[in-house]
Design a protein around this motif. Structure first.
Motif, PDB file in Angstrom:
ATOM      1  N   SER A  11      -4.297   3.784 112.170  1.00 27.65           N
ATOM      2  CA  SER A  11      -4.350   4.099 113.600  1.00 27.65           C
ATOM      3  C   SER A  11      -4.969   2.948 114.392  1.00 27.65           C
ATOM      4  N   PHE A  62      -7.360  10.804 119.761  1.00 26.71           N
ATOM      5  CA  PHE A  62      -6.394  11.150 118.725  1.00 26.71           C
ATOM      6  C   PHE A  62      -7.150  12.019 117.728  1.00 26.71           C
ATOM      7  N   ILE A  90      -2.754  14.655 116.144  1.00 31.46           N
ATOM      8  CA  ILE A  90      -1.893  13.868 115.264  1.00 31.46           C
ATOM      9  C   ILE A  90      -2.106  14.385 113.848  1.00 31.46           C
ATOM     10  N   LEU A 100       1.655  15.167 117.843  1.00 34.05           N
ATOM     11  CA  LEU A 100       2.446  14.124 117.203  1.00 34.05           C
ATOM     12  C   LEU A 100       2.405  14.327 115.701  1.00 34.05           C
ATOM     13  N   LYS A 113       2.740  12.968 112.183  1.00 35.41           N
ATOM     14  CA  LYS A 113       2.642  11.615 111.623  1.00 35.41           C
ATOM     15  C   LYS A 113       3.968  11.247 110.965  1.00 35.41           C
TER      16      LYS A 113
END
Length: 134
Positions: A18, A56, A87, A107, A109
């Motif tokens: 990340s 995140f 995420i 999101l 991954k």
């Protein structure tokens, strides 16, 4: 003004990936990490520290799971509007729905690194702006 991104994840390799991705997507941004939900909440609820411009947040983290962290953030006036992107590798519709109902983007991954970079870059541009500036 320097933008700040908080990454909440308990896996060192995911944090590394990340950070590497975000350094390319947002070279002017500062980054910090929290390895569990409790540490994330302590950081975010501390009235003496600045709030990040973007968080995140992984779902499966120790002590307090990501969805509970998100719920608590939304309950507090100070943190209710902090942009959060959940995420996770989870594609469970219930997780996605809970995150979205709490005002977060979700999101999954991606396995492909280029896909991952593109998704994170799109989010950073949308939330923070081009190259970490508004």
């Amino acid at each position: 003004m320097t933008k700040h991104i908080l990454i909440v994840d308990d896996r060192e390799d995911d944090i590394f990936l990340s950070k590497r991705t975000l350094k390319k997507a947002c070279p002017g941004c500062e980054m910090s990490t929290a390895m569990d939900g409790e540490a994330a909440l302590l950081r975010l609820m501390d009235e003496h520290s600045d709030l990040p411009d973007l968080v995140f947040l992984d779902i499966k983290i120790p002590k307090i799971d990501g969805l509970e962290v998100l719920r608590r953030l939304r309950e507090q006036e100070r943190t209710s509007t902090v942009p959060v992107v959940v995420i996770s590798s989870s594609t469970y519709e219930g997780d996605i729905q809970k995150a979205e109902n709490l005002g977060a983007e979700y999101l999954v991954k991606p396995l492909d690194l280029k896909e991952f970079y593109n998704a994170m870059e799109d989010i950073v541009k949308k939330v923070i702006g081009e190259r970490g500036e508004e």
